[in-house]
Design an enzyme around this catalytic site. Structure first.
Site, PDB file in Angstrom:
ATOM      1  N   ASN A   1     -52.264 -37.592 -37.077  1.00 36.65           N
ATOM      2  CA  ASN A   1     -52.129 -36.362 -36.312  1.00 36.65           C
ATOM      3  C   ASN A   1     -50.891 -36.472 -35.435  1.00 36.65           C
ATOM      4  O   ASN A   1     -50.821 -37.329 -34.552  1.00 36.65           O
ATOM      5  CB  ASN A   1     -53.370 -36.138 -35.438  1.00 36.65           C
ATOM      6  CG  ASN A   1     -54.583 -35.861 -36.285  1.00 36.65           C
ATOM      7  OD1 ASN A   1     -54.640 -34.874 -36.991  1.00 36.65           O
ATOM      8  ND2 ASN A   1     -55.556 -36.768 -36.228  1.00 36.65           N
TER       9      ASN A   1
ATOM     10  N   SER B   1     -41.538 -33.600 -26.255  1.00 36.94           N
ATOM     11  CA  SER B   1     -40.182 -33.181 -25.924  1.00 36.94           C
ATOM     12  C   SER B   1     -39.304 -34.382 -26.258  1.00 36.94           C
ATOM     13  O   SER B   1     -39.728 -35.254 -26.998  1.00 36.94           O
ATOM     14  CB  SER B   1     -40.082 -32.751 -24.464  1.00 36.94           C
ATOM     15  OG  SER B   1     -40.471 -33.800 -23.616  1.00 36.94           O
ATOM     16  N   SER B   2     -38.145 -34.492 -25.731  1.00 37.94           N
ATOM     17  CA  SER B   2     -37.167 -35.362 -26.381  1.00 37.94           C
ATOM     18  C   SER B   2     -36.576 -36.461 -25.509  1.00 37.94           C
ATOM     19  O   SER B   2     -35.367 -36.645 -25.477  1.00 37.94           O
ATOM     20  CB  SER B   2     -36.061 -34.481 -26.948  1.00 37.94           C
ATOM     21  OG  SER B   2     -36.609 -33.523 -27.806  1.00 37.94           O
TER      22      SER B   2
ATOM     23  N   GLU C   1     -33.239 -31.927 -31.855  1.00 41.07           N
ATOM     24  CA  GLU C   1     -33.610 -31.576 -33.216  1.00 41.07           C
ATOM     25  C   GLU C   1     -33.016 -30.227 -33.617  1.00 41.07           C
ATOM     26  O   GLU C   1     -32.795 -29.359 -32.778  1.00 41.07           O
ATOM     27  CB  GLU C   1     -35.128 -31.574 -33.386  1.00 41.07           C
ATOM     28  CG  GLU C   1     -35.882 -30.617 -32.508  1.00 41.07           C
ATOM     29  CD  GLU C   1     -36.316 -31.164 -31.153  1.00 41.07           C
ATOM     30  OE1 GLU C   1     -37.086 -30.447 -30.492  1.00 41.07           O
ATOM     31  OE2 GLU C   1     -35.891 -32.242 -30.734  1.00 41.07           O
TER      32      GLU C   1
END
Length: 157
Positions: free
Chosen positions: A38, A43-44, A100
């Site tokens: 899953n 966020s990054s 991304e």
């Protein structure tokens, strides 16, 4: 539920076909070794001193996996699709950023977009870029739906 700061990460990308767009996406996940877990969308931000893994292995079925990902699917024959992640790691590996991008474009266009985003993210923060990594995938739809996927998966161990 308790969360811990990730210690290891994996970066990868894949393209796949399937009977439907969702099956194509699932098949790309399977190619990367994360099709039976899953995904928890992040966020990054990359934690300091992350260690990079070459491949995903021994992940229990159903595990919650913190993941940054970009994906695009299409069933339009002749359409080229791409997904990319750009990873910037600060000098000294004191943290980093992931950006991304996905769309109807070539993988080179997607890679250029994430490079620009990483550079801007670092500039805004006043960080110095020590390392840049990119993962990207491209597909041109033929007779079946296709998907492209780029991921950074983070592990607590």
């Amino acid at each position: 539920m308790s969360w811990t700061t990730p210690r290891k990460a994996f970066i990868g990308a894949a393209a796949a076909e399937g009977g439907t767009k969702l099956n194509a996406f699932d098949n790309a996940l399977l190619k990367l070794g994360i099709g039976n877990v899953n995904l928890v969308k992040l966020s990054s931000v990359i934690p300091a001193h992350i260690e990079w893994m070459e491949e995903v292995h021994d992940v229990p079925i159903g595990m919650l996996l913190p993941t940054v990902y970009a994906h695009v699917e299409s069933d339009e024959p002749g359409m080229t699709i791409s997904a990319a992640l750009g990873v910037g790691i600060s000098e000294g590996n004191n943290g980093g950023l992931i950006y991304e991008y996905s769309g109807y474009c070539t993988k080179e266009e997607a890679e250029e977009m994430v490079r620009k985003m990483v550079e801007e993210g670092f500039a805004i923060r006043g960080w110095r870029l020590g390392d840049f990594r990119v993962a990207s995938a491209e597909a041109t739809v033929k007779d079946k739906p296709a998907a492209t996927l780029a991921v950074v998966v983070m592990f607590p161990y």
